[in-house]
Design an enzyme around this catalytic site. Structure first.
Site, PDB file in Angstrom:
ATOM      1  N   LYS A   1       0.907  -1.252   0.078  1.00 18.97           N
ATOM      2  CA  LYS A   1      -0.062  -0.054  -0.054  1.00 18.97           C
ATOM      3  C   LYS A   1       0.895   1.166  -0.128  1.00 18.97           C
ATOM      4  O   LYS A   1       2.191   1.145   0.384  1.00 18.97           O
ATOM      5  CB  LYS A   1      -0.881  -0.057   1.273  1.00 18.97           C
ATOM      6  CG  LYS A   1      -0.354   0.097   2.744  1.00 18.97           C
ATOM      7  CD  LYS A   1       0.256   1.383   3.147  1.00 18.97           C
ATOM      8  CE  LYS A   1       0.891   1.403   4.296  1.00 18.97           C
ATOM      9  NZ  LYS A   1       1.767   2.435   4.652  1.00 18.97           N
TER      10      LYS A   1
ATOM     11  N   ALA B   1      10.280  -3.211   5.915  1.00 19.07           N
ATOM     12  CA  ALA B   1      10.390  -2.186   6.937  1.00 19.07           C
ATOM     13  C   ALA B   1      10.394  -0.820   5.889  1.00 19.07           C
ATOM     14  O   ALA B   1      11.432  -0.070   6.158  1.00 19.07           O
ATOM     15  CB  ALA B   1      11.526  -2.184   7.756  1.00 19.07           C
TER      16      ALA B   1
ATOM     17  N   ASP C   1      -2.755  -2.046   9.836  1.00 17.20           N
ATOM     18  CA  ASP C   1      -2.822  -1.810   8.404  1.00 17.20           C
ATOM     19  C   ASP C   1      -3.327  -3.292   8.100  1.00 17.20           C
ATOM     20  O   ASP C   1      -3.732  -3.493   6.843  1.00 17.20           O
ATOM     21  CB  ASP C   1      -1.474  -1.610   7.578  1.00 17.20           C
ATOM     22  CG  ASP C   1      -1.049  -0.328   7.778  1.00 17.20           C
ATOM     23  OD1 ASP C   1      -1.746   0.749   7.918  1.00 17.20           O
ATOM     24  OD2 ASP C   1       0.206  -0.067   7.693  1.00 17.20           O
TER      25      ASP C   1
ATOM     26  N   ALA D   1       0.455  -6.924   4.911  1.00 19.28           N
ATOM     27  CA  ALA D   1      -0.089  -7.531   3.608  1.00 19.28           C
ATOM     28  C   ALA D   1       0.215  -9.281   3.773  1.00 19.28           C
ATOM     29  O   ALA D   1      -0.762  -9.716   3.538  1.00 19.28           O
ATOM     30  CB  ALA D   1       0.782  -7.186   2.443  1.00 19.28           C
TER      31      ALA D   1
END
Ligand code: ATP
Length: 320
Positions: free
Chosen positions: A16, A124, A164, A132
């Site tokens: 993303k 990172a 996330d 994900a």
């Protein structure tokens, strides 16, 4: 189910970019409240999950105990144990469906689930690679183990694994608030082309937030301009509206990132910024052709340069 359970499942999952990120403040527990617009980008990891029955019954009811074996082809900074978000997601799903586990892989006669992760998303890097992979793990094992959790239940588990992860379970484009786990899909038109400047030197998300707290307070910037640009599919307006409150903090820790953004703009990008907490820098191009030409111009500025498009959908599952 017709044809029985699959023996292996493959999930390809995109990373993303934060098209907008504003830091609202710090909560009592130390987490920062944010308002962010996330969109998936076409750089993918692939997780393959395989069920080895080891002579045990294939029936789902026989899988009350399961061994889990995990491998990946990423570099040394990516954990191979329970520190890996893909493994944590697998264990969380096991607990949810009431499955026990044994770590004595190959010695118990229990069915074995083998997970192999192929990493292409930079590590990172502010692109939610670990998140994900956690999403890929939930989606893959939900199918492989016939757990039959719906998307809402998967997103609930995802929220326990990282801020996330719920977004990564659904993909597309979303507005996220709170610590990032509360998301709403955003109406978006068009396809956007990106030049992605990747650094081999990771940047720690907590360190970037600490730097942010030192140099800035809560911000009240709103995502309206980004949301409006997405609604109309206007790449030029989106380029002008890109915003990341964390950028000054990332620039303070890594001054060369500011040069990377400047180089992207000079090469013709409509807008450029640090992705999330960095150190990945992204430039928005007006077409796929422009993205390739900008990428060629800035190739020496970064350790790795990719062209990618967004939105890239969500986890894609195939069974065998
Ligand atoms: P975010 O954008 O959500 O802040 P990120 O892209 O900056 O995430 P990750 O690639 O998720 O960061 O990696 C952060 C750390 O998480 C790594 O340094 C690594 O130790 C750990 N980690 C755990 N699981 C994974 C995974 N599957 N892939 C990569 N790193 C992982």
């Amino acid at each position: 189910m017709v044809g029985g359970p699959p023996s292996h499942v493959r999930v390809r999952v995109p990373c993303k970019v934060n098209l907008f990120l504003a830091v609202r403040g710090v909560r009592g527990d130390g987490y920062h409240e944010v308002v962010t617009v996330l969109q998936t980008v076409s750089i993918y990891d692939t997780l393959v999950a395989e069920l080895e029955r080891s002579g045990a019954s294939a029936h789902p009811a026989a899988r009350r105990f399961m061994e889990l074996a995990f491998t990946h082809d990423g570099h040394g900074a990516v954990p191979v144990d329970d520190g890996n978000l893909a493994v944590r997601a697998a264990r969380r799903l096991m607990a949810e469906v009431g499955m026990g586990t044994s770590d004595r892989v190959g010695h118990s006669g229990l069915p074995i689930t083998r997970l192999h992760l192929h990493k292409s998303i930079p590590v990172a890097a502010g692109m939610a690679g670990g998140s994900a992979d956690a999403a890929a793990s939930l989606v893959a094992l939900n199918r492989l183990w016939e757990a039959e959790l719906d998307q809402a239940a998967l997103r609930e588990l995802a929220g326990e694994l990282g801020s996330d992860v719920p977004f990564c379970v659904s993909g597309g484009t979303a507005l996220a608030t709170g610590t990032g786990t509360a998301t709403a899909q955003v109406l978006t038109r068009g396809v956007y082309h990106w030049v992605v400047g990747i650094s081999d030197q990771p940047l720690s998300t907590p360190e970037v937030y600490q730097a942010y707290d030192r140099i800035a307070g809560p911000s009240d910037v709103e995502p309206d301009a980004v949301l409006q640009a997405l609604r109309t599919g206007d790449a030029e307006a989106l380029g002008a509206a890109l915003h990341n409150d964390l950028e000054p903090a990332a620039f303070e820790l890594r001054p060369e990132l500011a040069d990377g953004c400047a180089a992207l703009l000079e090469a013709g990008a409509l807008g450029a910024m640090v992705s999330g907490s960095g150190p990945t820098v992204v430039g928005l191009a007006s077409s796929a052709q422009d993205a390739s030409s900008i990428a060629r111009t800035v190739v020496d500025r970064f350790d790795r340069v990719e062209v990618a498009m967004s939105p890239a959908g969500g986890p894609e599952l195939s069974c065998g």
